[in-house]
Every structure is written in C-alpha cells, then in structure tokens.
Design a protein around this motif. Sequence first.
Motif, PDB file in Angstrom:
ATOM      1  N   LEU A  26     -40.163 -13.595  19.993  1.00 45.15           N
ATOM      2  CA  LEU A  26     -40.894 -13.863  21.234  1.00 45.15           C
ATOM      3  C   LEU A  26     -42.158 -14.674  20.951  1.00 45.15           C
ATOM      4  O   LEU A  26     -42.481 -15.634  21.667  1.00 45.15           O
ATOM      5  CB  LEU A  26     -41.260 -12.546  21.921  1.00 45.15           C
ATOM      6  CG  LEU A  26     -40.129 -11.801  22.633  1.00 45.15           C
ATOM      7  CD1 LEU A  26     -40.571 -10.383  22.976  1.00 45.15           C
ATOM      8  CD2 LEU A  26     -39.700 -12.534  23.900  1.00 45.15           C
ATOM      9  N   ARG A  27     -42.864 -14.297  19.896  1.00 49.95           N
ATOM     10  CA  ARG A  27     -44.104 -15.017  19.549  1.00 49.95           C
ATOM     11  C   ARG A  27     -43.788 -16.437  19.076  1.00 49.95           C
ATOM     12  O   ARG A  27     -44.512 -17.377  19.406  1.00 49.95           O
ATOM     13  CB  ARG A  27     -44.869 -14.240  18.483  1.00 49.95           C
ATOM     14  CG  ARG A  27     -45.285 -12.844  18.936  1.00 49.95           C
ATOM     15  CD  ARG A  27     -46.098 -12.129  17.868  1.00 49.95           C
ATOM     16  NE  ARG A  27     -47.482 -12.597  17.856  1.00 49.95           N
ATOM     17  CZ  ARG A  27     -48.394 -12.182  16.980  1.00 49.95           C
ATOM     18  NH1 ARG A  27     -48.061 -11.320  16.030  1.00 49.95           N
ATOM     19  NH2 ARG A  27     -49.623 -12.632  17.041  1.00 49.95           N
ATOM     20  N   GLU A  28     -42.710 -16.582  18.318  1.00 46.54           N
ATOM     21  CA  GLU A  28     -42.311 -17.931  17.887  1.00 46.54           C
ATOM     22  C   GLU A  28     -42.009 -18.830  19.081  1.00 46.54           C
ATOM     23  O   GLU A  28     -42.268 -20.043  19.048  1.00 46.54           O
ATOM     24  CB  GLU A  28     -41.074 -17.850  16.990  1.00 46.54           C
ATOM     25  CG  GLU A  28     -41.321 -17.302  15.593  1.00 46.54           C
ATOM     26  CD  GLU A  28     -40.040 -17.229  14.786  1.00 46.54           C
ATOM     27  OE1 GLU A  28     -39.048 -17.886  15.189  1.00 46.54           O
ATOM     28  OE2 GLU A  28     -40.019 -16.514  13.765  1.00 46.54           O
ATOM     29  N   ASP A 102     -44.529 -10.503  33.069  1.00 50.40           N
ATOM     30  CA  ASP A 102     -43.358 -11.197  33.627  1.00 50.40           C
ATOM     31  C   ASP A 102     -42.054 -10.544  33.160  1.00 50.40           C
ATOM     32  O   ASP A 102     -41.047 -10.578  33.876  1.00 50.40           O
ATOM     33  CB  ASP A 102     -43.356 -12.663  33.182  1.00 50.40           C
ATOM     34  CG  ASP A 102     -44.609 -13.396  33.624  1.00 50.40           C
ATOM     35  OD1 ASP A 102     -44.846 -13.488  34.838  1.00 50.40           O
ATOM     36  OD2 ASP A 102     -45.364 -13.859  32.739  1.00 50.40           O
ATOM     37  N   VAL A 103     -42.077  -9.997  31.950  1.00 52.41           N
ATOM     38  CA  VAL A 103     -40.883  -9.405  31.341  1.00 52.41           C
ATOM     39  C   VAL A 103     -41.253  -8.082  30.691  1.00 52.41           C
ATOM     40  O   VAL A 103     -42.300  -7.975  30.043  1.00 52.41           O
ATOM     41  CB  VAL A 103     -40.277 -10.346  30.270  1.00 52.41           C
ATOM     42  CG1 VAL A 103     -39.074  -9.693  29.593  1.00 52.41           C
ATOM     43  CG2 VAL A 103     -39.882 -11.688  30.885  1.00 52.41           C
ATOM     44  N   THR A 118     -38.853  -8.974  35.120  1.00 54.25           N
ATOM     45  CA  THR A 118     -37.499  -8.925  34.578  1.00 54.25           C
ATOM     46  C   THR A 118     -37.452  -7.803  33.551  1.00 54.25           C
ATOM     47  O   THR A 118     -38.196  -7.822  32.570  1.00 54.25           O
ATOM     48  CB  THR A 118     -37.127 -10.260  33.913  1.00 54.25           C
ATOM     49  OG1 THR A 118     -37.213 -11.308  34.873  1.00 54.25           O
ATOM     50  CG2 THR A 118     -35.722 -10.197  33.348  1.00 54.25           C
ATOM     51  N   SER A 119     -36.607  -6.822  33.793  1.00 53.74           N
ATOM     52  CA  SER A 119     -36.578  -5.625  32.949  1.00 53.74           C
ATOM     53  C   SER A 119     -35.322  -5.617  32.090  1.00 53.74           C
ATOM     54  O   SER A 119     -34.210  -5.715  32.595  1.00 53.74           O
ATOM     55  CB  SER A 119     -36.632  -4.363  33.816  1.00 53.74           C
ATOM     56  OG  SER A 119     -37.838  -4.331  34.576  1.00 53.74           O
ATOM     57  N   VAL A 120     -35.530  -5.478  30.786  1.00 55.20           N
ATOM     58  CA  VAL A 120     -34.438  -5.512  29.809  1.00 55.20           C
ATOM     59  C   VAL A 120     -34.409  -4.200  29.044  1.00 55.20           C
ATOM     60  O   VAL A 120     -35.449  -3.708  28.597  1.00 55.20           O
ATOM     61  CB  VAL A 120     -34.623  -6.676  28.802  1.00 55.20           C
ATOM     62  CG1 VAL A 120     -33.497  -6.695  27.774  1.00 55.20           C
ATOM     63  CG2 VAL A 120     -34.728  -8.006  29.524  1.00 55.20           C
ATOM     64  N   MET A 121     -33.235  -3.627  28.890  1.00 59.79           N
ATOM     65  CA  MET A 121     -33.063  -2.425  28.076  1.00 59.79           C
ATOM     66  C   MET A 121     -32.313  -2.770  26.800  1.00 59.79           C
ATOM     67  O   MET A 121     -31.237  -3.386  26.855  1.00 59.79           O
ATOM     68  CB  MET A 121     -32.285  -1.349  28.839  1.00 59.79           C
ATOM     69  CG  MET A 121     -31.829  -0.165  27.993  1.00 59.79           C
ATOM     70  SD  MET A 121     -33.192   0.784  27.270  1.00 59.79           S
ATOM     71  CE  MET A 121     -33.739   1.738  28.686  1.00 59.79           C
ATOM     72  N   ILE A 122     -32.887  -2.416  25.652  1.00 55.41           N
ATOM     73  CA  ILE A 122     -32.181  -2.500  24.383  1.00 55.41           C
ATOM     74  C   ILE A 122     -31.661  -1.103  24.051  1.00 55.41           C
ATOM     75  O   ILE A 122     -32.436  -0.149  23.941  1.00 55.41           O
ATOM     76  CB  ILE A 122     -33.096  -2.990  23.252  1.00 55.41           C
ATOM     77  CG1 ILE A 122     -33.583  -4.412  23.518  1.00 55.41           C
ATOM     78  CG2 ILE A 122     -32.353  -2.946  21.898  1.00 55.41           C
ATOM     79  CD1 ILE A 122     -34.560  -4.936  22.477  1.00 55.41           C
ATOM     80  N   THR A 123     -30.360  -0.977  23.916  1.00 58.08           N
ATOM     81  CA  THR A 123     -29.766   0.314  23.567  1.00 58.08           C
ATOM     82  C   THR A 123     -28.440   0.069  22.865  1.00 58.08           C
ATOM     83  O   THR A 123     -27.783  -0.952  23.092  1.00 58.08           O
ATOM     84  CB  THR A 123     -29.540   1.190  24.813  1.00 58.08           C
ATOM     85  OG1 THR A 123     -29.011   2.464  24.415  1.00 58.08           O
ATOM     86  CG2 THR A 123     -28.579   0.549  25.798  1.00 58.08           C
ATOM     87  N   ASP A 344     -34.132 -17.033  24.359  1.00 58.46           N
ATOM     88  CA  ASP A 344     -34.309 -18.330  25.019  1.00 58.46           C
ATOM     89  C   ASP A 344     -33.926 -18.254  26.499  1.00 58.46           C
ATOM     90  O   ASP A 344     -34.632 -18.784  27.368  1.00 58.46           O
ATOM     91  CB  ASP A 344     -33.476 -19.412  24.317  1.00 58.46           C
ATOM     92  CG  ASP A 344     -34.037 -19.780  22.951  1.00 58.46           C
ATOM     93  OD1 ASP A 344     -35.217 -19.470  22.687  1.00 58.46           O
ATOM     94  OD2 ASP A 344     -33.290 -20.364  22.140  1.00 58.46           O
ATOM     95  N   ASP A 345     -32.820 -17.586  26.799  1.00 56.32           N
ATOM     96  CA  ASP A 345     -32.399 -17.440  28.200  1.00 56.32           C
ATOM     97  C   ASP A 345     -33.405 -16.598  28.984  1.00 56.32           C
ATOM     98  O   ASP A 345     -33.683 -16.885  30.159  1.00 56.32           O
ATOM     99  CB  ASP A 345     -31.019 -16.784  28.268  1.00 56.32           C
ATOM    100  CG  ASP A 345     -29.911 -17.695  27.762  1.00 56.32           C
ATOM    101  OD1 ASP A 345     -30.154 -18.918  27.635  1.00 56.32           O
ATOM    102  OD2 ASP A 345     -28.814 -17.184  27.478  1.00 56.32           O
ATOM    103  N   LEU A 346     -33.961 -15.581  28.345  1.00 52.66           N
ATOM    104  CA  LEU A 346     -34.911 -14.692  29.021  1.00 52.66           C
ATOM    105  C   LEU A 346     -36.198 -15.404  29.377  1.00 52.66           C
ATOM    106  O   LEU A 346     -36.802 -15.143  30.429  1.00 52.66           O
ATOM    107  CB  LEU A 346     -35.216 -13.498  28.107  1.00 52.66           C
ATOM    108  CG  LEU A 346     -36.117 -12.400  28.670  1.00 52.66           C
ATOM    109  CD1 LEU A 346     -35.429 -11.681  29.824  1.00 52.66           C
ATOM    110  CD2 LEU A 346     -36.485 -11.401  27.576  1.00 52.66           C
ATOM    111  N   LEU A 347     -36.635 -16.319  28.520  1.00 53.54           N
ATOM    112  CA  LEU A 347     -37.931 -16.981  28.708  1.00 53.54           C
ATOM    113  C   LEU A 347     -37.847 -18.270  29.522  1.00 53.54           C
ATOM    114  O   LEU A 347     -38.876 -18.920  29.740  1.00 53.54           O
ATOM    115  CB  LEU A 347     -38.560 -17.279  27.337  1.00 53.54           C
ATOM    116  CG  LEU A 347     -38.901 -16.066  26.469  1.00 53.54           C
ATOM    117  CD1 LEU A 347     -39.513 -16.506  25.147  1.00 53.54           C
ATOM    118  CD2 LEU A 347     -39.848 -15.111  27.199  1.00 53.54           C
ATOM    119  N   LYS A 348     -36.650 -18.634  29.988  1.00 55.07           N
ATOM    120  CA  LYS A 348     -36.503 -19.867  30.782  1.00 55.07           C
ATOM    121  C   LYS A 348     -37.312 -19.765  32.076  1.00 55.07           C
ATOM    122  O   LYS A 348     -37.357 -18.710  32.711  1.00 55.07           O
ATOM    123  CB  LYS A 348     -35.027 -20.104  31.108  1.00 55.07           C
ATOM    124  CG  LYS A 348     -34.229 -20.638  29.928  1.00 55.07           C
ATOM    125  CD  LYS A 348     -32.788 -20.861  30.327  1.00 55.07           C
ATOM    126  CE  LYS A 348     -31.965 -21.388  29.155  1.00 55.07           C
ATOM    127  NZ  LYS A 348     -30.533 -21.550  29.507  1.00 55.07           N
TER     128      LYS A 348
END
Length: 348
Positions: A26-28, A102-103, A118-123, A344-348
Amino acid sequence: MKRVLVAALDWGLGHATRCIPVVRLLRERGATVSLASSGEAGVLLREEFPDLPYYELPAYKPYYGHGPWMMITMAMQLRGFNQSIRAEKKAMYELMDAHHFDVIISDNRYGCWSAKATSVMITHQLRIPFSFPWNWASGISARLLKHLLRPFDHIWIPDLPDGILTRAFMTSTPVRSIGWLSRFQPGEADIKYDVIALVSGPEPSRTEFAQVLKEQLIESGKKCLLVLGQPGKPYHEKTGAVTVTNHLPSALLEAAIRSSALVVARSGYSTIMDLIALGKRAVFVPTPGQPEQLHLARVLQRQQVAGAELQEKFDLNKLLKSEQRYAGLSIFVPDHQLLHQAIDDLLK
C-alpha cells in the motif's frame, strides 16, 4: 492518494504478521496508511512501522480449554466475542468521523467496516472444519461467518486460486484470491541452528508448549533457538546449546529461520505462509483446541510436505529421526502478482 486503515485481529500474532506485506505494498503504491489492533499484535505492528499512525482497538482475549471441554469453553466466550465486535463497530465509527478513511482492510476483525468506506476482509476461512464429534458445528460456523461478512465489499483469501490450503474452509461466497502473504522473502543462508522452535497462540497452551519445547530441546543436545513470540517483553537466556529469546524483530527472525535446518512451530495459517516463503522443512504442532490448525497439519502431513504431531504426544527426538521423509514447504510456489493486482484495483 487514498487513506487506508489496516486493522489486524489480536488472536495471536499471525493476523498482524500477514498484514505486513499488505501495508508495505500500500505504501509503495502511494496510499496513506494507518494501523489499528490491540495487545501483542499491536506491539508487533508498531515495531514494524514506527512511523505510521496507530489506533488501539478492543481486545478479544480468547481462552482455549482442553480436550472435550474445548467447544464448551469457546461457546461460553461467544457473548464476549460479540461484545468485542460491537465495540469495534463503535471504535470504527469514531475513527471514520475523525479521519475519513477511504478504505478499511480488516484481517478477521468483523466489526472493522464502514458504509462510508470500501471495506475489505482478509480471511482464510468461511467455515471451520470441525472434527468428530463436533463436525455438526461446521455448518453453523459457515452461516455465522456469512452473516458477519455481509457488510464487507470484498473478501480476500490469502491462498492461490485453486485453494491449496483453504479448500476445506471455503463456501460458495464470492471471494478473491490474493496469494500467500508473508513478511519474509526467499533467500539462502548458512545453517547455524539444528532446530528453531517458534511459540505462538493463546494461553494456556502457549506456555505449556514453551515448557515442553525447552525441556526437549535441551535434552536433544543440538544447537537450537527457541523464540517465545512475546513482543514487548525483553528476555534472553542460554542453557547449554539452546538459546531462548522472547521475541525477534521480523528481519532477525527471518535470518534465524533461514539459518535453521528444521522449524518446529504451530500450524497456524500465517506461520505456514511464512515458511512457504522461505522454503523450509518443518514439523507442525497444532494448538490444542484449534480444529483449523489440526486440519492444516494433517493436510501437509498427508501430502508428505511436513511432519505433524499433537502437543500431548510431542517427542522431538522421534520427530528428528522421521522428518527427512517429508519434502518441505519449498515445493509450493507463491504468486505475488495476485496481491499486487488486488491492491492496484482497490486503489483505482
């Protein structure tokens, strides 16, 4: 430039460690990243990213029982877990009001979402594969998790698309595979230790496992390193050929694992992903009372990838004699582009 909050569960260290490559990427990509967690997971994230804003979230503090009492012990804690989720929702409302993210990327924190982001779950599990006599609970777990995941816009699974490790944990819920997540990078090193043993997970099994390991490592007479997995609590000792330390920062732990011939560790999902990244030989000892870890250990053992043993039957000398029959985790090939594409898709 999007503002992203990454929130990791404090149920052991694995949820925090697998968020590290996500935060790095994300930082990159230029995102403004903040962190949120609690307990030792929070300590680890602050150590890894001391320059990032950090927010404390409600702690879960799970406790595992033993043997046939495990399910009863966990069931008695469901009310407390639900209260933690409600407290997370309140904390997220306050954080969104103050910082307007934003995310939100949540690793297994089911209250960390917002309708304004935009809410993302990692599981890695949409159901829990319980063994007999509790196998009837697998369907209940799937329905419960489906309900908890409903508010999230995306569900990211840290596995390859063919579900090499997560097949038994999946349902028909739409998901996106983002590949295995590890803070470590492949590399070679001269062997310094015969065995490195990594302790993790909730009490009381963590302390019990550490005691068993320490005794048997000393008795083996081999050069060993025992890492107790307790960040923020300095401790270091050496007994014979065995060195014991409470915690190693990521870079030092990576170097120590690389320079060890064999890894003894819990079969936690994040630990397995770290050892895949380093291509190590391993023996897994699932945390008592965690059906997911028992399942993963058995799968890898059946595939002749890694050794496995129950904690109550752990015999280091016996395992050292038999571990050569296993191929090692180097047989798995990660696909890092899956995470890159998802970010990349998330940050568009």
